[in-house]
Scaffold this active site. Structure first.
Site, PDB file in Angstrom:
ATOM      1  N   HIS A   1       0.808  -1.229   0.000  1.00 51.08           N
ATOM      2  CA  HIS A   1       0.000   0.000   0.000  1.00 51.08           C
ATOM      3  C   HIS A   1       0.833   1.267   0.000  1.00 51.08           C
ATOM      4  O   HIS A   1       0.295   2.359  -0.152  1.00 51.08           O
ATOM      5  CB  HIS A   1      -0.923   0.004   1.223  1.00 51.08           C
ATOM      6  CG  HIS A   1      -1.793  -1.200   1.287  1.00 51.08           C
ATOM      7  ND1 HIS A   1      -1.606  -2.203   2.201  1.00 51.08           N
ATOM      8  CD2 HIS A   1      -2.830  -1.584   0.518  1.00 51.08           C
ATOM      9  CE1 HIS A   1      -2.496  -3.144   2.000  1.00 51.08           C
ATOM     10  NE2 HIS A   1      -3.254  -2.801   0.984  1.00 51.08           N
TER      11      HIS A   1
ATOM     12  N   CYS B   1       3.223  -1.231  -4.429  1.00 53.86           N
ATOM     13  CA  CYS B   1       2.802  -1.518  -5.812  1.00 53.86           C
ATOM     14  C   CYS B   1       3.222  -0.356  -6.714  1.00 53.86           C
ATOM     15  O   CYS B   1       3.003   0.811  -6.375  1.00 53.86           O
ATOM     16  CB  CYS B   1       1.287  -1.707  -5.874  1.00 53.86           C
ATOM     17  SG  CYS B   1       0.706  -1.925  -7.572  1.00 53.86           S
TER      18      CYS B   1
ATOM     19  N   HIS C   1      -7.083   4.679   5.234  1.00 48.68           N
ATOM     20  CA  HIS C   1      -6.462   3.573   4.508  1.00 48.68           C
ATOM     21  C   HIS C   1      -4.954   3.818   4.376  1.00 48.68           C
ATOM     22  O   HIS C   1      -4.519   4.940   4.128  1.00 48.68           O
ATOM     23  CB  HIS C   1      -7.102   3.434   3.117  1.00 48.68           C
ATOM     24  CG  HIS C   1      -6.720   2.162   2.413  1.00 48.68           C
ATOM     25  ND1 HIS C   1      -5.535   2.039   1.726  1.00 48.68           N
ATOM     26  CD2 HIS C   1      -7.352   0.972   2.309  1.00 48.68           C
ATOM     27  CE1 HIS C   1      -5.461   0.811   1.217  1.00 48.68           C
ATOM     28  NE2 HIS C   1      -6.548   0.142   1.557  1.00 48.68           N
TER      29      HIS C   1
ATOM     30  N   GLU D   1      -2.887   3.276   2.100  1.00 48.95           N
ATOM     31  CA  GLU D   1      -2.442   3.901   0.844  1.00 48.95           C
ATOM     32  C   GLU D   1      -2.599   5.416   0.896  1.00 48.95           C
ATOM     33  O   GLU D   1      -1.704   6.169   0.492  1.00 48.95           O
ATOM     34  CB  GLU D   1      -3.235   3.317  -0.342  1.00 48.95           C
ATOM     35  CG  GLU D   1      -2.804   3.948  -1.661  1.00 48.95           C
ATOM     36  CD  GLU D   1      -3.655   3.504  -2.845  1.00 48.95           C
ATOM     37  OE1 GLU D   1      -4.108   2.347  -2.866  1.00 48.95           O
ATOM     38  OE2 GLU D   1      -3.861   4.329  -3.751  1.00 48.95           O
TER      39      GLU D   1
ATOM     40  N   CYS E   1      -6.711   1.530 -10.443  1.00 47.65           N
ATOM     41  CA  CYS E   1      -5.820   0.622 -11.155  1.00 47.65           C
ATOM     42  C   CYS E   1      -6.590  -0.380 -12.023  1.00 47.65           C
ATOM     43  O   CYS E   1      -7.793  -0.597 -11.837  1.00 47.65           O
ATOM     44  CB  CYS E   1      -4.909  -0.103 -10.173  1.00 47.65           C
ATOM     45  SG  CYS E   1      -5.716  -1.466  -9.349  1.00 47.65           S
TER      46      CYS E   1
ATOM     47  N   SER F   1     -10.110  -4.478   3.348  1.00 47.47           N
ATOM     48  CA  SER F   1      -9.672  -4.427   1.952  1.00 47.47           C
ATOM     49  C   SER F   1     -10.579  -3.472   1.191  1.00 47.47           C
ATOM     50  O   SER F   1     -11.773  -3.732   1.025  1.00 47.47           O
ATOM     51  CB  SER F   1      -9.725  -5.819   1.327  1.00 47.47           C
ATOM     52  OG  SER F   1      -9.708  -5.720  -0.085  1.00 47.47           O
TER      53      SER F   1
ATOM     54  N   SER G   1      -6.569  -8.952  -2.962  1.00 50.22           N
ATOM     55  CA  SER G   1      -5.593  -9.559  -2.046  1.00 50.22           C
ATOM     56  C   SER G   1      -6.076 -10.908  -1.505  1.00 50.22           C
ATOM     57  O   SER G   1      -5.542 -11.419  -0.527  1.00 50.22           O
ATOM     58  CB  SER G   1      -5.282  -8.587  -0.900  1.00 50.22           C
ATOM     59  OG  SER G   1      -6.440  -7.963  -0.442  1.00 50.22           O
TER      60      SER G   1
HETATM   61  S1  SF4 Z   1      -5.090  -3.366  -6.332  1.00 47.80           S
HETATM   62 FE1  SF4 Z   1      -4.058  -2.240  -7.976  1.00 47.80          FE
HETATM   63  S2  SF4 Z   1      -2.831  -0.687  -6.934  1.00 47.80           S
HETATM   64 FE2  SF4 Z   1      -3.409  -2.212  -5.383  1.00 47.80          FE
HETATM   65  S3  SF4 Z   1      -1.720  -3.673  -5.368  1.00 47.80           S
HETATM   66 FE3  SF4 Z   1      -3.192  -4.435  -6.852  1.00 47.80          FE
HETATM   67  S4  SF4 Z   1      -2.521  -3.630  -8.862  1.00 47.80           S
HETATM   68 FE4  SF4 Z   1      -1.497  -2.458  -7.237  1.00 47.80          FE
END
Ligand code: SF4
Length: 330
Positions: free
Chosen positions: A79, A101, A129, A131, A199, A227, A271
């Site tokens: 994140h 990522c 979050h 991120e 993404c 999540s 995830s």
């Molecule tokens: S959800 Fe998207 S931004 Fe998050 S780890 Fe996966 S590819 Fe990367």
């Protein structure tokens, strides 16, 4: 009347994205090539099953760097982190392997660029979050976090003519479009990144749920409560008019959810390991139940490993195994 499950429809794509696969590979490879102990700051990805499996392999999960002893190796989660955390690690002389990522890093770089150019930045996302906390840290004086369109009305920035927006990578595409439209109405000169920050994996999983929602009576979304992308899949299904439930694993399924639900849709957050999907299918698939995959798009995204990992292996006279030949345990 109680109808039995007659058909299980699996959303495709579902489950692991390239960023999550890379993050898990990084931890597993670090455990094999780095001098132990190997620490991981925060959950490497938001999934209990993944974290527990890596813990049994030797990874030590901590919340903050203060819990990491000097001279240890620490991995930053998928994140991302704020520059403050990176600096703390540097000052402590910790060996860092960054599993952020690359698509999250892209948002950080956009934030840095806009901040340098003097923009106020509206970051659309959830303020608690990991991120968003990491991205906010790139320019805390310039970034304003909002979660939805209702917050646009109250939003004030220093200069209405120099304002940009960015988004968390795992938001609802439709909700985010509404927020951006509200921002454009209030700040006509607002600018944004040339390509959406949401993404590819988030977009594809939401598209698959939208397609599936009309064909099933109930949707099961396998993913963790923290999540973001898994929660958005529940919302996408509900918005499409199909009941949806977020479950950690098959043990969370309540029989009453499946009453009068002949066709059950199953998807999984980015995830969530596929094993949890297989377990759910195995439990629901009584004799005569058909299982069908509904694919909206094939994914072939793959991110390179961070150089720190290659260097760590080289320093110990080891070579990283080819990822294609790796037997990931999760
Ligand atoms: S959800 Fe998207 S931004 Fe998050 S780890 Fe996966 S590819 Fe990367």
């Amino acid at each position: 009347m109680v109808l039995p499950v007659t058909e299980i429809l699996l959303a495709g794509p579902r489950g692991f994205c390239a960023g999550v696969e890379r993050a898990i590979d990084i931890v597993e490879l670090a455990l094999s090539v780095c001098q132990p102990p190997v620490y991981v700051r925060k959950e490497i990805v938001h999934n209990r099953h993944v974290v527990e499996t890596l813990r049994t392999q030797g990874a030590i999960f901590v919340d903050e760097l203060t819990e990491v002893p000097d001279d240890a190796t620490v991995i930053f989660s998928a994140h991302g982190i704020s520059p403050e955390v990176r600096e703390e690690a540097r000052q402590r002389g910790l060996r860092v392997i960054d599993a952020t990522c690359p698509l999250v890093t892209k948002v950080h770089l956009e934030a840095i660029r806009y901040a340098r150019e003097g923009y106020s930045i509206v970051l659309i996302g959830h303020e608690d979050h990991d991120e968003v906390i990491g991205t906010l840290g790139e320019a805390p004086d310039r970034i304003f976090v909002i979660a939805d369109a209702s917050e646009v009305e109250q939003l004030e920035v220093p200069n209405r003519d120099k304002i940009a927006y960015l988004t968390q990578t795992t938001l609802s595409i439709d909700d985010t479009r509404d927020v951006i439209e509200a921002l454009r109405r209030k700040f006509p000169r607002i600018v944004g990144p040339s390509r959406d920050d949401i993404c590819y994996a988030t977009q594809n999983r939401q598209a698959a749920v939208k397609k599936l929602a009309g064909d099933v009576d109930v949707m099961l979304v396998i993913g963790a409560a923290n999540s973001s992308n898994a929660n958005r899949l529940v919302e996408v299904s509900q918005t499409a008019g199909t009941r949806a439930y977020l479950i950690n694993d098959v043990g969370d399924i309540r029989p009453e959810w499946l009453q009068d639900s002949g066709r059950v849709g199953i998807t999984a957050g980015a995830s969530t390991p596929e094993i949890l999907v297989s377990q759910a299918v195995a439990t629901l698939r009584t004799e005569g139940v058909k299982v069908r995959e509904v694919h909206v798009v094939e994914e072939d995204v793959r991110f390179a490993l961070p150089q720190e990992l290659t260097h760590a292996a080289r320093d110990r006279g080891l070579t990283l195994p080819e990822r294609t030949a790796m037997r990931r345990s999760i």
